[in-house]
Design an enzyme around this catalytic site. Structure first.
Site, PDB file in Angstrom:
ATOM      1  N   ASP A 111       2.288  -8.256 -29.909  1.00  0.00           N
ATOM      2  CA  ASP A 111       1.635  -9.202 -29.024  1.00  0.00           C
ATOM      3  C   ASP A 111       2.608  -9.822 -27.720  1.00  0.00           C
ATOM      4  OD1 ASP A 111      -0.696  -9.020 -30.404  1.00  0.00           O
ATOM      5  OD2 ASP A 111       0.106 -10.310 -32.072  1.00  0.00           O
ATOM      6  N   LYS A 176      -4.133  -6.663  -9.536  1.00  0.00           N
ATOM      7  CA  LYS A 176      -5.011  -8.215  -9.055  1.00  0.00           C
ATOM      8  C   LYS A 176      -5.935  -8.303 -10.238  1.00  0.00           C
ATOM      9  CE  LYS A 176      -8.977  -5.431  -7.040  1.00  0.00           C
ATOM     10  NZ  LYS A 176     -10.226  -5.939  -7.848  1.00  0.00           N
ATOM     11  N   ASP A 205      -2.279  -3.232  -4.566  1.00  0.00           N
ATOM     12  CA  ASP A 205      -3.661  -3.259  -4.038  1.00  0.00           C
ATOM     13  C   ASP A 205      -3.824  -1.748  -3.936  1.00  0.00           C
ATOM     14  OD1 ASP A 205      -5.904  -2.934  -2.482  1.00  0.00           O
ATOM     15  OD2 ASP A 205      -5.540  -4.812  -1.358  1.00  0.00           O
ATOM     16  N   HIS A 206      -4.379  -1.164  -4.640  1.00  0.00           N
ATOM     17  CA  HIS A 206      -4.524   0.188  -4.724  1.00  0.00           C
ATOM     18  C   HIS A 206      -4.940   0.895  -3.471  1.00  0.00           C
ATOM     19  CE1 HIS A 206      -8.444  -0.240  -6.313  1.00  0.00           C
ATOM     20  NE2 HIS A 206      -8.710   0.945  -5.896  1.00  0.00           N
ATOM     21  N   LYS A 210      -3.932   4.529  -0.426  1.00  0.00           N
ATOM     22  CA  LYS A 210      -4.658   5.734   0.168  1.00  0.00           C
ATOM     23  C   LYS A 210      -4.355   6.405   1.495  1.00  0.00           C
ATOM     24  CE  LYS A 210      -9.100   4.112  -2.294  1.00  0.00           C
ATOM     25  NZ  LYS A 210      -9.097   5.408  -3.405  1.00  0.00           N
ATOM     26  N   GLU A 244     -20.360   0.488  -3.647  1.00  0.00           N
ATOM     27  CA  GLU A 244     -20.281   1.415  -4.865  1.00  0.00           C
ATOM     28  C   GLU A 244     -21.778   1.574  -5.262  1.00  0.00           C
ATOM     29  OE1 GLU A 244     -16.858   0.296  -8.076  1.00  0.00           O
ATOM     30  OE2 GLU A 244     -17.495  -1.678  -7.130  1.00  0.00           O
ATOM     31  N   HIS A 268      -8.846  -6.261  -0.978  1.00  0.00           N
ATOM     32  CA  HIS A 268      -9.055  -4.859  -0.177  1.00  0.00           C
ATOM     33  C   HIS A 268      -9.605  -5.194   1.056  1.00  0.00           C
ATOM     34  CE1 HIS A 268      -8.417  -3.251  -3.851  1.00  0.00           C
ATOM     35  NE2 HIS A 268      -9.590  -3.084  -4.658  1.00  0.00           N
TER      36      HIS A 268
END
Length: 514
Positions: A111, A176, A205-206, A210, A244, A268
């Site tokens: 843990d 995030k 921040d994926h 990109k 989405e 984003h």
């Protein structure tokens, strides 16, 4: 500990990692993933590590350590990584690459408040350093809910894991959300910075990993045709959309109380706004990029009337794509009185010389018409059209659309004469698509970002000042919503509540239909 100049590579973020003239290969290092049994780790992080190894971008002695409560042995963890790689990796599976990676896989069970587990982690890292030659360099990836961040980082400090010795480095990687408002973000930053220096903290921040997001910089600053018109004299408005077509799935525990604005706009979309609107940096050093983004975020102003120029909504029960879907308030684990937004749209302006008077419309939502993320720069109409009456009835506004996903590329919309003996002008589009123009496939965002962490390259990572400024923008909107009514309902499969259309209509504009 390495200095700021040593860790923050002044590299060009547009540089192709596969360019052999400028190789970007990680040196001796290892990665510790807390929360390694979660979906993010299984679907994104472990496959990304394998893909980097498969592309020759990790050192032969790379080490991968998993930390979780699961009662696994090292062999069980290696099998979990193997299965995740086989199912989700982007590059082909190669046995020799896998075997080399598997030799460096270790697992620590415990843990986050378990001192013995962190002592075992310390011992494991020391053993890997000797066996794999990691040089004492380790990144700690916190793939855990934010409420556990303080526990993990304080345990790392307590057990002497947060600082390397000599020239070695230790880094923290944080997913995030970075807090839920300005106060919590500042508190979180303080906790993390008490353990790790700010230049060794990497906030993921994926979206910034990109290719199409990075291409914003190339499009603007590697060409001469766009920058002269990238300003208030020619741009009518900008729309930034992240839509989405799915609902919350099994994420009720995370999503309820967070909502679309906190989940997407705060990070984003405001990052996309900053990249779209910022001035050209003096270099691609992280400090230079951050400085320009901070100027933009600091110049963002909210509309005077938040009731007219912000909208929140919740998706309702409907048929979507031939399937009957539940409304948000009917989802498992959701309080039927919840006011959490699954759709959010806001109008922002930027008070500087380049953008004064140009509205930026941001919107995001779940259960919308289709999955798409794009930035649309919509230009002003020509001040004079020397055509016959009726010749331009079907002519709209010129637009440059950066498609972030799923059909990555750029579209330019402009007017063209229709073939024939009469003069008729209507809109046509010119497309650039990554898949058609480049033979190699784009790396996944997490490949690029994990490699950058190991290299100490912070170009694509928001700094804590950016996070706090973003909350400064969003907090007044959230506070207004808390005091005024409930979210508007919209049918699943549509493009959001009618109030969002009315928000633009009162400005004489309309949303694009991607």
């Amino acid at each position: 500990m390495a200095s700021d100049d040593q860790t923050q590579t002044a590299g060009n973020p547009l540089r192709d990692p596969l360019d052999r003239r400028l190789p970007r290969i990680a040196g001796p290092s290892g990665l510790v993933i807390f929360g390694v049994t979660g979906d993010l780790s299984r679907k994104k992080l472990m496959p990304a590590v394998y893909d980097l190894a498969n592309r020759g971008l990790l050192p032969p002695g790379f080490a991968l350590v998993g930390f979780a409560r699961r009662q696994w042995e090292n062999e069980d963890f290696a099998q979990e990584v193997h299965d995740a790689v086989k199912e989700h990796a982007r590059t082909p599976f190669r046995e020799e690459v896998w075997q080399q990676l598997a030799e460096g896989c270790r697992f620590v069970q415990g843990d986050f408040d378990d001192d013995k587990a962190f002592e075992q982690l310390k011992s494991t890292i020391e053993d890997l350093d000797k066996a794999r030659g990691t040089g004492g360099n380790f990144a700690f990836y916190l793939s855990v809910p934010p409420k556990f961040f303080p526990n993990v980082v304080q345990q790392l400090k307590k057990h002497g894991l947060s600082q390397g010795s000599g020239d070695s480095w230790r880094r923290a990687v944080i997913e995030k959300p970075f807090g839920h408002d300005l106060a919590s973000a500042q508190q979180l930053n303080q906790i993390v910075h008490d353990v790790f220096p700010p230049n060794e903290v990497f906030r993921i921040d994926h979206y910034l990993g990109k290719e199409t997001v990075q291409n914003i910089l190339a499009l603007r600053f590697a060409n001469t045709m766009y920058e002269p018109i990238w300003n208030r004299s020619y741009v009518d408005h900008v729309q930034i959309t992240m839509a989405e077509d799915i609902g919350i799935g099994g994420r009720a525990g995370y999503y309820d109380g967070i909502g679309a604005a906190r989940d997407v706009i705060q990070n984003h979309l405001l990052q996309l706004l900053a990249l779209t609107a910022m001035e050209e940096p003096g270099s691609f050093h992280p400090k230079a990029l951050t400085a320009e983004k901070l100027k933009v975020l600091g110049a963002v102003v909210l509309p005077d009337d938040l009731g007219r120029y912000t909208v929140r909504g919740q998706y309702a029960h409907a048929w979507q794509g031939g399937e009957e879907v539940l409304g948000y308030l009917e989802e498992d684990g959701i309080d039927p009185r919840s006011k959490t937004d699954t759709y959010a749209a806001v109008k922002l302006e930027i008070n500087n010389r380049r953008w004064a008077g140009v509205p930026f419309y941001l919107r995001t939502g779940k259960r919308l018409g289709r999955r798409v993320t794009e930035i649309a720069v919509v230009f002003k109409r020509a001040p004079y059209l020397p055509f016959e009456s009726g010749a331009t009835e079907e002519l709209g506004e010129n637009a440059l659309v950066i498609r972030v996903q799923p059909d990555e590329g750029v579209t330019v919309r402009f007017g063209s004469k229709v073939p024939g003996t009469s003069t008729e002008v209507r809109d046509v589009t010119m497309d650039f698509a990554y898949g058609e123009s480049f033979t190699e496939s784009s790396p996944e965002a997490y490949e690029r970002l994990i490699l950058d962490v190991l290299l100490g390259d912070a170009n694509l990572f928001p700094r804590h000042q950016e996070v706090e400024l973003s909350w400064t923008i969003l907090d007044p909107i959230e506070q207004y919503w808390d005091k005024h009514g409930k979210p508007a309902q919209y049918a699943s499969g549509t493009w959001g509540p009618t109030e969002a259309d009315e928000m633009l209509a009162q400005d004489g504009r309309s949303w694009r239909r991607p």
